[in-house]
Scaffold this motif. Structure first.
Motif, PDB file in Angstrom:
ATOM      1  N   ASP A  35       0.839  -1.190   0.000  1.00  0.00           N
ATOM      2  CA  ASP A  35       0.000   0.000   0.000  1.00  0.00           C
ATOM      3  C   ASP A  35       0.883   1.253   0.000  1.00  0.00           C
ATOM      4  O   ASP A  35       2.096   1.172  -0.237  1.00  0.00           O
ATOM      5  N   ARG A  45      -8.971  -2.508   0.665  1.00  0.00           N
ATOM      6  CA  ARG A  45      -8.994  -1.726  -0.575  1.00  0.00           C
ATOM      7  C   ARG A  45      -7.652  -1.802  -1.317  1.00  0.00           C
ATOM      8  O   ARG A  45      -7.584  -1.576  -2.531  1.00  0.00           O
ATOM      9  N   SER A  46      -6.565  -2.083  -0.587  1.00  0.00           N
ATOM     10  CA  SER A  46      -5.235  -2.113  -1.203  1.00  0.00           C
ATOM     11  C   SER A  46      -4.855  -3.503  -1.708  1.00  0.00           C
ATOM     12  O   SER A  46      -3.763  -3.685  -2.241  1.00  0.00           O
ATOM     13  N   ARG A  48      -5.027  -5.042  -4.278  1.00  0.00           N
ATOM     14  CA  ARG A  48      -5.203  -5.009  -5.736  1.00  0.00           C
ATOM     15  C   ARG A  48      -4.616  -6.255  -6.393  1.00  0.00           C
ATOM     16  O   ARG A  48      -5.181  -6.791  -7.349  1.00  0.00           O
ATOM     17  N   ASP A 117       1.902   3.357 -10.186  1.00  0.00           N
ATOM     18  CA  ASP A 117       1.211   4.243  -9.253  1.00  0.00           C
ATOM     19  C   ASP A 117       2.257   4.832  -8.297  1.00  0.00           C
ATOM     20  O   ASP A 117       2.838   4.096  -7.486  1.00  0.00           O
ATOM     21  N   ASN A 146      -4.923   5.088  -9.999  1.00  0.00           N
ATOM     22  CA  ASN A 146      -4.542   3.706 -10.241  1.00  0.00           C
ATOM     23  C   ASN A 146      -5.597   3.035 -11.125  1.00  0.00           C
ATOM     24  O   ASN A 146      -6.766   2.951 -10.745  1.00  0.00           O
ATOM     25  N   ASP A 149      -7.997   0.490  -9.661  1.00  0.00           N
ATOM     26  CA  ASP A 149      -9.134   1.064  -8.927  1.00  0.00           C
ATOM     27  C   ASP A 149     -10.278   1.411  -9.882  1.00  0.00           C
ATOM     28  O   ASP A 149     -11.461   1.260  -9.553  1.00  0.00           O
ATOM     29  N   SER A 150      -9.909   1.873 -11.085  1.00  0.00           N
ATOM     30  CA  SER A 150     -10.927   2.282 -12.063  1.00  0.00           C
ATOM     31  C   SER A 150     -11.771   1.111 -12.549  1.00  0.00           C
ATOM     32  O   SER A 150     -12.909   1.301 -12.950  1.00  0.00           O
ATOM     33  N   TRP A 152     -12.166  -1.845 -10.730  1.00  0.00           N
ATOM     34  CA  TRP A 152     -12.552  -2.701  -9.597  1.00  0.00           C
ATOM     35  C   TRP A 152     -13.874  -2.142  -9.069  1.00  0.00           C
ATOM     36  O   TRP A 152     -13.862  -1.211  -8.268  1.00  0.00           O
ATOM     37  N   GLN A 155     -14.526  -2.265  -5.143  1.00  0.00           N
ATOM     38  CA  GLN A 155     -13.343  -2.059  -4.295  1.00  0.00           C
ATOM     39  C   GLN A 155     -13.763  -1.476  -2.948  1.00  0.00           C
ATOM     40  O   GLN A 155     -14.520  -0.498  -2.907  1.00  0.00           O
TER      41      GLN A 155
END
Lengths: 602, 602
Positions: A35, A45-46, A48, A117, A146, A149-150, A152, A155
């Motif tokens: 993270d 949330r991290s 990914r 990122d 990131n 994130d777009s 997910w 998330q």
């Protein structure tokens, strides 16, 4: 290892990410496990990397290009990654033998653009990525948002766990004192401000605790410490618990996380040199400071070394926490001695029972890391984490390795015991005894001020080396006081270190031995560094260790004939201490058991 | 310490140098002890620091400014420098506590010009000097001709000692083979040529020996090794002995030292990357290469690591040399046992006798370093060198420390024994026994491939640490095969090292203890690294040490009660080896004495 089906949507997720990259005119993107704080445990949330690939290990990284992708994991996870990740989507690679940077150089084409990122990589990491891209003639591009994130959709949000004061009765030094102390070291180094991105540094400096991530009681946030000992703290306004601002005082100014950039700009405008750790701070912060012409003082975050040297109040708290933890452990071990012969207990059931024992304590806040409960061959997997699929019953004639710890308001514990289920083999006893000899050699060492952990490491290994054995992990890591179970800067390891052990540092003493497919052995106590009077007559400042952990070491696995008289005396004295300190605090049955298992070696 | 008058002309010499500097428009100049090869022992012509200041120590540096001058020496020489140097002329400073660079920054004025001889400083050193000058706003200027040479009327000429072949019967590997081996490592690193400025690297690579400096049988020269395994060797034409060119073959091309510059220019023109060690090569070479646009591969001189791993022929030679050296030592020790009670022997007389014993050997070429013969309190001076002024008789009830070594055509030795003169005190025996325990712990260590000397160092110190004692020097240094008595890259020391010990490396095992004003203790044997069969069943590659040195350890100073059964067995087995191997080679009287002093501990 059992086969598990890959969730059906990783292929879709990867395709979605590639479409997003295409829209951003990127030919690739790096997805690390970490993270913004380079932490060991991260918020949901991290996660990914896990979301994208299915890989659940504690460390790793993926690189996604238009036509191919690879996932990089270390030696602990080379089997697990093939179990969890669809290898047609992500080619598994060994993090150190087949480095990510090499793969990037080999597979990026001239003129291509690789995204990253800047919050998730340090300047030191970016320098290596930049060199890899340069080699390929490719461009390394910092993204604003990131792209994972777009794409997910569900998330999780950033955690908003309440932040509470760690009262002086546990912290032992006021935040104002600590801030003055660190500000003075900044001034010595010619720096006007310090960027703090490590949440445990902030927790220590401000005497606060949180619960944004599992196992470690800190709050995710950033801070700037100034030369006047005041702090700008960038944290969501919803986090601080009622009354926290009274605890913090007026010299700690709260701001939303989105204000960090403006404050960095101001530092540069003021012409103040900024102390920054290139191996820990997000590159975003470095780039922002650089873009406004800031000057830098590079170095370790000074909070880390200060935090590592526990003050007398923290040490008293650690001792109290270890006494309570020893009660829980002893109750667990006594129960296990009774329950194991029944043949019904498993790695999961005994882990649950141990957690229950710890949880009966009113200062208990949770585990300090996921319990490692490894029966038989699973004990040989150094970072084993039991699942329903791998769960083993405790077999007669096997060894059980249990590595666990708790978070208490006054301290953090981490202890490993290896227990014989039924009758251990001679080989198990010989190797256990070698591990024990190493543990004792380290526990009883006396050493001059200035000695580093890497100088002491061999003491724990030599009895194994003499038999052509070794263990492929470090011997000791620092431990926080109601903070992270892994902290620096000190360590005991083969890796050369220049960090001297100092009074008040807590460190683990955990030699082991692992026979793949058969059994694992580890004996782990926490110790603190104390002044020794060995140099009283000679004028040399000498140090030694005090053992904090209090729990019996299984006599059934000791080959007494391999121990020297001094080693036998150490075991007996340690067991007497366990009996004297824990005995009065447990029920009659446990106490009786304790008296039996801590009797002198004969 | 006795008072000595400063030679009357240092004031004049300093004035002459300042006048010369003024002519060169310099405001200062640096005069280091070292020569063009950063060597430990230098030729008489390079003793510029001694000539200018009177300081005779083995390391140090002076900085001469227009109004003041300072001399920088390390902890060994803080007393000696005040004895030898007129402190009105040269202010004595501690090399590490009061660094030269700091003094330069403090005392040079803005715009001033500080000169240095680019042959006598490495690029790494110049970078530090440059930073110091930058801080003061001063300019650092490389001179063409050393101004000390200009004002030293009777400066000795450069040595022209004959250079002879080291035959394959001693070298064990042909120069052509070695050149191919090193050329291959160059190619791996992307370098087209290697600059070799270390005379011991050249001696090893070309299988030649010389005698330009005391104690170390090499020839002062420079060389370039090319990717095709050929060498350009820059050495005065008068040095090579008759027939040497046959030994060297046509792939080694000889040139005068003045041709080096042209060859460096050609390297740059050819566009070949040059492998250069910034910590050892003269800055002159770096500047010349840089000025013609060369590219660099930085790294250690690869000859050093290759040279450190002795081949079987060299190891056989080292063993043979140690057998002969053991004969000389035993004859010396037997004589000393007889002569010491008479009370007439002194540090000088016993050193002379020991050298005489060594010299009776027909392969003996000289001492490998100046003998350290320290009686009573002089033994506590770690780098003591006896003079007529400090010479002590051997007193009853004292300890005598003798550290000495020989150069033989087939090997180099270095051994320290500490001998009781009369009856040692209990304290002496206790501390001697602690040193012995450390020596044995290191001698008997088993360790995995990849282990460094810094990991092992503690084994030699721990028995002292447990009593609050230590010694302030390294535990072991590399030793050459009929080459330098101090060589790298391996060492055993507290200082972190990343150089793994490899089979065939020779290293000293020399823990000690020093009580200032009273006595010194050191027990030094040379050992070589050998494969160990400890890992035969476990699949781990393990290593161990074989002790090369053969000479009795004084039983009279051992407190047997402090030794474990294993330690007693080691001493007895070592002494039996000494008796069995040396006994048949010495006269009857020595043999009888040897039998007595090597009998089992009781």
């Amino acid at each position: 290892m059992t086969e598990r089906s890959t969730p059906p949507d990783h292929k879709t997720r990867l395709a979605d990410l590639r479409a997003e990259l295409s829209g951003l005119e990127l030919d690739g993107f790096i997805v690390p496990k970490v993270d913004e704080h380079q932490g060991e445990y991260v918020a949901a949330r991290s996660e990914r990397l896990a979301w994208l690939s299915g890989f659940s290990g504690s460390a790793g990284s993926a690189v996604v290009l238009t036509e191919r992708a690879a996932i990089f994991v270390d030696g602990r996870y080379t089997l697990q990654v093939r179990d969890e990740v669809e290898v047609d989507l992500f080619e598994p690679r060994h993090l150190t033998n087949e480095p990510q940077t090499e793969w990037i150089s080999d597979h990026l084409a001239d003129g291509q653009r690789l995204g990253y990122d800047p919050w998730l990589h340090t300047p030191a990491q970016v320098a290596r990525l930049q060199a890899a891209c340069d080699k390929a003639g490719a461009e390394l591009v910092a993204v604003d948002i990131n792209p994972v994130d777009s794409v997910w959709p569900d998330q999780p949000a950033a955690p908003l766990a309440p932040v509470v004061a760690q009262p002086d009765e546990f912290a032992g030094q006021s935040s104002a004192d600590k801030r003055r102390q660190i500000a003075a070291t900044l001034s010595d180094q010619g720096a006007g401000a310090l960027v703090i991105s490590a949440p445990d540094s902030i927790a220590w400096l401000l005497n606060i605790r949180g619960s944004d991530v599992p196992f470690t009681p800190f709050a995710l946030s950033f801070a700037l410490l100034h030369g006047d000992a005041s702090v700008d703290w960038f944290i969501d306004a919803g986090k601080p618990a009622r009354g926290l601002s009274d605890h913090l005082g007026t010299d700690v100014r709260l701001h939303g996380p989105d204000r960090l950039g403006d404050h960095l700009d101001q530092l540069a405008k003021d012409g103040r040199a900024v102390h920054l750790n290139s191996a820990a701070t997000p590159n975003w912060i470095y780039l922002r400071l650089k873009s406004t012409g800031a000057t830098f003082v590079r170095g370790e975050d000074p909070c880390q070394l200060a935090k590592a040297q526990k003050n007398p109040v923290e040490l008293a708290g650690m001792r109290a926490a270890h006494l309570r933890d020893g009660v829980a452990l002893s109750r667990f071990l006594a129960w296990l001695a009774d329950a194991a012969p029944g043949g019904q207990e498993s790695e999961i059931s005994i882990g649950d029972y141990l957690e229950k024992m710890r949880a009966e304590n009113n200062l208990f806040q949770g585990l300090s890391f996921p319990t490692i409960s490894g029966s038989g061959p699973n004990g040989a997997i150094v970072h084993y984490r039991v699942s329903e699929q791998t769960n083993r019953k405790l077999d007669q004639g096997s060894l059980l390795l249990v590595d666990s710890g708790g978070q208490y308001l006054d301290g953090t514990t981490d202890v490993t015991r290896t227990i014989a289920i039924g009758r251990p083999s001679d080989e198990m006893r010989d190797n256990f005894t070698r591990v024990l000899k190493g543990h004792i050699a380290l526990a009883t060492a006396t050493f001059p001020t200035g000695t580093t952990g890497s100088q002491l490491d061999i003491l724990a290994r030599l009895p194994l080396w003499q038999a052509g054995l070794d263990y492929d992990h470090g011997t000791g890591h620092g431990v926080g006081a109601y903070l992270s179970v892994h902290e620096g800067p000190q360590r005991i390891s083969k890796i050369p270190s220049t960090v001297a052990l100092l009074p008040g540092m807590i460190i683990s003493n955990e030699p082991g031995f692992y026979k793949t497919g058969a059994y694992g052995i580890r004996i782990e106590n926490l110790v603190d560094v104390i002044p020794s009077d060995a140099g009283a007559d000679t004028g040399r400042d000498m140090l030694a260790f005090e053992t904090l952990t209090l729990a019996p070491i299984d006599r059934n696995v000791i080959n007494i004939g391999m121990l020297s008289a001094d080693e036998i005396a150490w075991v007996n004295a340690y067991h007497q201490r366990v009996r004297d300190q824990i005995g009065p605090l447990v029920d009659g049955e446990t106490s009786e058991w304790l008296t039996e298992v801590t009797r002198a070696l004969d």
